[in-house]
Each structure stands twice: as structure tokens, then as C-alpha cells.
Design an enzyme around this catalytic site. Sequence first.
Site, PDB file in Angstrom:
ATOM      1  N   HIS A   1     147.828  40.354  12.180  1.00  0.00           N
ATOM      2  CA  HIS A   1     147.477  39.119  11.385  1.00  0.00           C
ATOM      3  C   HIS A   1     146.533  39.445  10.379  1.00  0.00           C
ATOM      4  O   HIS A   1     145.734  38.760   9.851  1.00  0.00           O
ATOM      5  CB  HIS A   1     147.190  38.239  12.220  1.00  0.00           C
ATOM      6  CG  HIS A   1     147.967  37.607  13.026  1.00  0.00           C
ATOM      7  ND1 HIS A   1     147.681  36.755  14.148  1.00  0.00           N
ATOM      8  CD2 HIS A   1     149.251  37.418  12.969  1.00  0.00           C
ATOM      9  CE1 HIS A   1     148.834  36.447  14.905  1.00  0.00           C
ATOM     10  NE2 HIS A   1     149.937  36.609  14.228  1.00  0.00           N
TER      11      HIS A   1
ATOM     12  N   CYS B   1     146.839  35.087  -9.330  1.00  0.00           N
ATOM     13  CA  CYS B   1     147.429  35.903 -10.004  1.00  0.00           C
ATOM     14  C   CYS B   1     147.745  37.170  -9.187  1.00  0.00           C
ATOM     15  O   CYS B   1     148.600  38.094  -9.623  1.00  0.00           O
ATOM     16  CB  CYS B   1     146.535  36.714 -11.250  1.00  0.00           C
ATOM     17  SG  CYS B   1     145.163  37.480 -10.505  1.00  0.00           S
TER      18      CYS B   1
ATOM     19  N   CYS C   1     143.968  37.499  -4.857  1.00  0.00           N
ATOM     20  CA  CYS C   1     143.706  36.265  -5.380  1.00  0.00           C
ATOM     21  C   CYS C   1     145.029  35.504  -5.419  1.00  0.00           C
ATOM     22  O   CYS C   1     146.125  35.977  -5.509  1.00  0.00           O
ATOM     23  CB  CYS C   1     143.512  36.536  -6.976  1.00  0.00           C
ATOM     24  SG  CYS C   1     143.751  35.059  -8.046  1.00  0.00           S
TER      25      CYS C   1
ATOM     26  N   CYS D   1     138.532  34.498  -8.908  1.00  0.00           N
ATOM     27  CA  CYS D   1     139.092  35.810  -9.517  1.00  0.00           C
ATOM     28  C   CYS D   1     138.785  35.782 -11.004  1.00  0.00           C
ATOM     29  O   CYS D   1     138.789  34.701 -11.595  1.00  0.00           O
ATOM     30  CB  CYS D   1     140.525  35.673  -9.260  1.00  0.00           C
ATOM     31  SG  CYS D   1     141.286  37.070 -10.066  1.00  0.00           S
TER      32      CYS D   1
ATOM     33  N   CYS E   1     141.793  33.452 -15.029  1.00  0.00           N
ATOM     34  CA  CYS E   1     142.592  33.337 -13.702  1.00  0.00           C
ATOM     35  C   CYS E   1     141.985  32.026 -12.964  1.00  0.00           C
ATOM     36  O   CYS E   1     142.210  31.070 -12.512  1.00  0.00           O
ATOM     37  CB  CYS E   1     142.653  34.364 -13.319  1.00  0.00           C
ATOM     38  SG  CYS E   1     143.467  33.916 -11.503  1.00  0.00           S
TER      39      CYS E   1
HETATM   40  P1  CNA Z   1     144.412  32.349  22.481  1.00  0.00           P
HETATM   41  O1  CNA Z   1     145.378  31.636  21.986  1.00  0.00           O
HETATM   42  O2  CNA Z   1     142.867  31.912  22.124  1.00  0.00           O
HETATM   43  O3  CNA Z   1     144.601  33.165  23.665  1.00  0.00           O
HETATM   44  C1  CNA Z   1     143.460  33.932  24.309  1.00  0.00           C
HETATM   45  C2  CNA Z   1     143.869  34.097  25.510  1.00  0.00           C
HETATM   46  O4  CNA Z   1     142.987  35.124  26.194  1.00  0.00           O
HETATM   47  C3  CNA Z   1     143.931  32.742  26.604  1.00  0.00           C
HETATM   48  O5  CNA Z   1     144.898  32.886  27.403  1.00  0.00           O
HETATM   49  C4  CNA Z   1     142.584  33.121  27.425  1.00  0.00           C
HETATM   50  O6  CNA Z   1     142.704  32.474  28.720  1.00  0.00           O
HETATM   51  C5  CNA Z   1     142.595  34.520  27.517  1.00  0.00           C
HETATM   52  N1  CNA Z   1     141.054  35.195  27.936  1.00  0.00           N
HETATM   53  C6  CNA Z   1     140.042  34.936  26.888  1.00  0.00           C
HETATM   54  N2  CNA Z   1     139.109  35.488  27.569  1.00  0.00           N
HETATM   55  C7  CNA Z   1     139.336  36.317  28.581  1.00  0.00           C
HETATM   56  C8  CNA Z   1     138.918  37.112  29.402  1.00  0.00           C
HETATM   57  N3  CNA Z   1     137.598  37.301  29.339  1.00  0.00           N
HETATM   58  N4  CNA Z   1     139.607  37.576  30.479  1.00  0.00           N
HETATM   59  C9  CNA Z   1     140.882  37.519  30.612  1.00  0.00           C
HETATM   60  N5  CNA Z   1     141.718  36.403  29.582  1.00  0.00           N
HETATM   61  C10 CNA Z   1     140.834  35.810  28.673  1.00  0.00           C
HETATM   62  O7  CNA Z   1     144.451  33.701  21.117  1.00  0.00           O
HETATM   63  P2  CNA Z   1     145.755  34.693  20.915  1.00  0.00           P
HETATM   64  O8  CNA Z   1     145.376  35.812  20.174  1.00  0.00           O
HETATM   65  O9  CNA Z   1     146.797  34.346  21.904  1.00  0.00           O
HETATM   66  O10 CNA Z   1     145.989  33.858  19.707  1.00  0.00           O
HETATM   67  C11 CNA Z   1     146.595  34.529  18.293  1.00  0.00           C
HETATM   68  C12 CNA Z   1     145.592  34.176  17.238  1.00  0.00           C
HETATM   69  C13 CNA Z   1     144.129  33.968  17.736  1.00  0.00           C
HETATM   70  C14 CNA Z   1     145.758  34.968  16.300  1.00  0.00           C
HETATM   71  O11 CNA Z   1     146.241  34.758  15.132  1.00  0.00           O
HETATM   72  C15 CNA Z   1     144.059  35.745  16.175  1.00  0.00           C
HETATM   73  O12 CNA Z   1     144.026  35.923  14.491  1.00  0.00           O
HETATM   74  C16 CNA Z   1     143.525  34.567  16.419  1.00  0.00           C
HETATM   75  N6  CNA Z   1     141.995  34.802  16.970  1.00  0.00           N
HETATM   76  C17 CNA Z   1     141.449  36.157  16.584  1.00  0.00           C
HETATM   77  C18 CNA Z   1     140.195  36.070  17.059  1.00  0.00           C
HETATM   78  C19 CNA Z   1     139.520  37.606  16.698  1.00  0.00           C
HETATM   79  O13 CNA Z   1     140.071  38.275  15.932  1.00  0.00           O
HETATM   80  N7  CNA Z   1     138.469  38.160  17.864  1.00  0.00           N
HETATM   81  C20 CNA Z   1     139.528  35.124  17.555  1.00  0.00           C
HETATM   82  C21 CNA Z   1     140.119  33.799  17.539  1.00  0.00           C
HETATM   83  C22 CNA Z   1     141.221  33.798  17.359  1.00  0.00           C
END
Ligand code: CNA
Length: 288
Positions: free
Chosen positions: A138, A149, A146, A173, A179
Site C-alpha cells: 500500500h 500533473c 502531484c 505543486c 499547476c
Molecule cells: P485491520 O483491519 O485494522 O486489522 C488488524 C488486525 O490485527 C485485526 O484483526 C486485529 O485483531 C489484529 N491485531 C491488532 N493488534 C494485535 C495484537 N497486538 N496481537 C494480535 N492481533 C492484533 O488492519 P489490516 O492491516 O488488516 O488492514 C489493511 C489496511 C490497514 C492497510 O491498508 C494499511 O495501510 C492500514 N493501516 C496501516 C497502519 C500502519 O501502517 N501501521 C495502521 C492502520 C491502518
Amino acid sequence: QEEVSKQLSPRSEKIHAVADLINNDSTKNIIVLTGAGLSTAAGIPDFRTPGTGLYDNLQKYNLDDPTDIFTLSYFKKKPHAFFELTKDFISKDYKPTASHYFIKLLEDKNILLRNYTQNIDALEVKAKISADKLVQCHGSYDTATCLRCRESYKDINVVKEHLMRDKIDIPYCNKKEGCRGVIKPNVVFFGEDLPERFVSMVKPDCRKCDLMIVIGTSLTVYPVASIPGFVNSDCPRVLINMDLGGDFTKSSKFKNDYFLQGDINEIVLKMCDYLGWTQDLEKLIRQE
Ligand code: CNA
């Protein structure tokens, strides 16, 4: 669910069974697929955990739907919400968790084929996982584009400087005369294409994979949520998460699924202890 739970004996036995798979001589190409749950222990909220997840804490932005904040059509109309969230994120110095270093350790042991991450926090980079071993499905905050452009901004500081002013100043930009398009960090919004690196690598990698470890994701965001289903049907798959998700619940095709339910770091540390990797892991953490 039934099929998965059949394999679930007491927890430490399951953890040891997975550790034995990692340590097996025939395991050479592990894919680790990670999500926001990996970084909650670093202090970064995930999306969907009730109460603490970002989707339960966006009231101040008055969104019709919490996903609006990562949707291009909304961003084009109201970029402030995303930039405020970004400001909050980039003004903190988050550190990788023990489990990020566990993935690095797999690389050091020459058994990591790839880490596919959905996260945009770049903690994998801070944990020194090599660029070659990492696919940021992601995108990331490292660069920006931008929206008008399409000129690329290789230095994200242009955006950061605008955001860190007292009152957020939307970055526009100036690459081409007049732009004034909004400069958007290269994180993938809902409905946007995933990076070419993901598209070209995911299927060949999955064909080579001999152990799929999925950590900290609800497996709800596609196409990434399809990755565990791309491996060969005899490939063992492990989900380390609070909840079951994706096709781990109804896996007819996959006969070697393991669901390690609970806190990620706790499970990973137990696994390292059984593997005799604790010292190696601590060394990596200390090198931070
Ligand atoms: P989500 O849908 O929020 O799922 C997270 C999962 O992790 C859930 O099932 C939780 O139960 C589980 N979880 C959380 N903490 C723990 C823990 N300590 N132990 C065990 N399980 C745990 O997030 P996904 O990643 O599935 O969704 C994808 C999105 C979230 C992507 O597009 C990311 O960019 C986006 N995102 C990223 C971040 C980051 O970069 N840190 C933060 C928030 C969202």
C-alpha cells in the site's frame, strides 16, 4: 472454522509446531504477510480493533464513512482530514516491534523470500529489512505525486514542511507553471492501483513459497487479502492474530493451516524462545 480448530491443541504445542516448520531444513522460502496489527505494539492504532482502531476515532472529521479519509474522491474535495492524520503520524518517532525484528531475523537466516506489508509506517525499513525482501503493497510516505500533473516528488520533506507549520498548509505543486495540484504522499488509497512491484512479484513469489506466515491483519482489504490463497495447496499457512480472517475460516483447499490466536509479540517471543533465537533477536533490537 471447524477445520482450523481441529488442529488447535494447547497453545504452546501449536507455537512449537509452527516453530518446527520454520526450522525445517526444507523450509527455504517463507512469505510473511503483515498488517496493521503488527504495529499496534509500537503505538500505531490499526483500523478495525473496536475502541482503539482508527475507524472508531475519527469523529472530529465528520466523515460519512471512516474509509473516506483514505478515498481519493474525498481527498480531492477535502484533503485536510488525511493531512491532519499524516501530521500526527509523522510528528512521532515510532520504533519497530520485536515482531518486526523477527522478520528481519528470518532474512538473516536466509529463509525469508519476501515480506508483503500492508503497512505504511515503514517500520520494516527501520528494522532494516532489505528493500529487496520488502513489498510495501500500500505504498509509503517516502515519496509523493502531484495529483494534477503527476510529477513525482522524491523528497517527502516538501510535504512534511507544509504539514509541520502551526496551521496545516496543504502542499500544492509548483513543478509546472500554474499547476497547483495537491501533492499526495504515495500511500495507496481505496480504489487506487497497487504498486507495480506488488503486481509483478506476488504470483511468482507465492508459487515458490513453502511457508506462508500471516501476521496482524483482518484480511479484509483486497487484493492483498488474496495473497494467502495464492500459495500451493500443500503449503502450510499460519495466521498469528487476535481473530480469524480471510479464507483461514473455510479453507477447503489448504490442509495445513495453523491459527495462533493471541498477542503477536507474545507469540513471536515464545516461538523465538523455542527456536533458541532469543539472543539473536535481542541483538537485532539492541542495534536499533
Ligand atoms: P485491520 O483491519 O485494522 O486489522 C488488524 C488486525 O490485527 C485485526 O484483526 C486485529 O485483531 C489484529 N491485531 C491488532 N493488534 C494485535 C495484537 N497486538 N496481537 C494480535 N492481533 C492484533 O488492519 P489490516 O492491516 O488488516 O488492514 C489493511 C489496511 C490497514 C492497510 O491498508 C494499511 O495501510 C492500514 N493501516 C496501516 C497502519 C500502519 O501502517 N501501521 C495502521 C492502520 C491502518
